[in-house]
Design an enzyme around this catalytic site. Structure first.
Site, PDB file in Angstrom:
ATOM      1  N   CYS A 278      18.979 124.314  -8.549  1.00  0.00           N
ATOM      2  CA  CYS A 278      18.676 125.162  -7.397  1.00  0.00           C
ATOM      3  C   CYS A 278      19.725 126.275  -7.295  1.00  0.00           C
ATOM      4  O   CYS A 278      20.878 126.092  -7.680  1.00  0.00           O
ATOM      5  CB  CYS A 278      18.676 124.328  -6.115  1.00  0.00           C
ATOM      6  SG  CYS A 278      18.163 125.265  -4.650  1.00  0.00           S
TER       7      CYS A 278
ATOM      8  N   ASP B 148      21.099 127.203  -4.715  1.00  0.00           N
ATOM      9  CA  ASP B 148      21.987 126.873  -3.585  1.00  0.00           C
ATOM     10  C   ASP B 148      23.470 126.963  -3.989  1.00  0.00           C
ATOM     11  O   ASP B 148      23.874 126.382  -5.004  1.00  0.00           O
ATOM     12  CB  ASP B 148      21.658 125.445  -3.103  1.00  0.00           C
ATOM     13  CG  ASP B 148      22.284 125.136  -1.746  1.00  0.00           C
ATOM     14  OD1 ASP B 148      23.530 125.222  -1.635  1.00  0.00           O
ATOM     15  OD2 ASP B 148      21.540 124.807  -0.812  1.00  0.00           O
TER      16      ASP B 148
ATOM     17  N   HIS C 118      18.602 118.746  -5.200  1.00  0.00           N
ATOM     18  CA  HIS C 118      19.689 118.282  -4.328  1.00  0.00           C
ATOM     19  C   HIS C 118      19.151 117.960  -2.945  1.00  0.00           C
ATOM     20  O   HIS C 118      18.203 118.613  -2.468  1.00  0.00           O
ATOM     21  CB  HIS C 118      20.806 119.331  -4.239  1.00  0.00           C
ATOM     22  CG  HIS C 118      20.395 120.597  -3.557  1.00  0.00           C
ATOM     23  ND1 HIS C 118      20.685 120.858  -2.233  1.00  0.00           N
ATOM     24  CD2 HIS C 118      19.693 121.667  -3.993  1.00  0.00           C
ATOM     25  CE1 HIS C 118      20.203 122.031  -1.909  1.00  0.00           C
ATOM     26  NE2 HIS C 118      19.589 122.560  -2.951  1.00  0.00           N
TER      27      HIS C 118
HETATM   28 CO    CO Z   1      18.041 123.896  -2.885  1.00  0.00          CO
END
Ligand code: CO
Length: 209
Positions: free
Chosen positions: A40, A42, A96
């Site tokens: 991801c 993130d 996650h």
């Molecule tokens: Co994410």
């Protein structure tokens, strides 16, 4: 703010050179990573940092919610290069807990282009979490949905011609599905590894479901 990044970069470079004067000289010659990481975007899940791996150890591709779209030219180019040129041994698709993309996918809100991008997560939700209405997801359920999505993305990547052809020609490469816990910093294996085109996931025997 940006000056700070350059200052940190200089300090990091100096530190590396103090340990090994040839560090960048050696690293600049070529890369030979064993792993491709698909994770991801993130900011709290940086592949090298959470795995403790060094520059040169891991080839990385990130997108929102670590999804495999069969027509994503960016992802396909990365996977093709990693499989055919770098000859990585393992591909890790890592989701996650607390993923904003997963939450947004089932929020029931219209957000824009991202709604199209996140469609595979809603498909997983429809298939495995049919009792949930839009917008009534607890955090724990979202984490389970995130894990189910990773398992599905492993399956989707295994279905791409790149992986099918690699396995057909005898290349030994495995695709793994992992999840990272934001609250404890630990990786877990979701046990959905695929190592060949016939390596279907083992289904529970009839009557045990
Ligand atoms: Co994410």
């Amino acid at each position: 703010m940006l000056d700070d990044i350059f200052a940190r970069n200089k300090a990091w470079s100096k530190k590396r050179l103090r340990k090994n004067v040839d560090y960048f000289e050696c690293l600049s010659v070529s890369q030979n990573p064993d792993y491709l990481w698909i994770g991801c975007s993130d900011s709290r899940v940086p592949a090298n940092v959470i795995t403790g791996l060094e520059p040169g150890d891991i080839f990385v591709h990130c997108n929102v919610a670590n999804l495999i779209h069969p027509t994503d030219l960016n992802m396909l180019s990365v996977v093709e290069f990693a499989v055919q040129q770098l000859r990585v041994k393992h591909i890790i698709i890592c989701g996650h807990h607390g993923c904003g993309g997963v939450r947004a996918a089932v929020s029931g809100k219209r957000l824009g282009s991202i709604d199209h991008w996140l469609q595979p997560i809603r498909e997983v939700a429809d298939a495995h979490f049919a009792d949930h209405g839009r917008g009534d997801w607890e955090n724990l359920d979202l984490d389970r949905l995130c894990e189910s999505s990773v398992v599905e993305q492993v399956r989707r990547l295994a279905r791409t011609p790149i992986l099918q052809d690699a396995w057909d020609s005898g290349v030994e490469i495995a695709i793994h599905g992992w999840v990272y816990g934001l609250k404890d910093g630990l990786l877990s294996d979701l046990n959905c590894t695929r190592t060949g085109r016939l390596n279907r996931m083992v289904k529970p025997a009839a009557g045990t479901e």
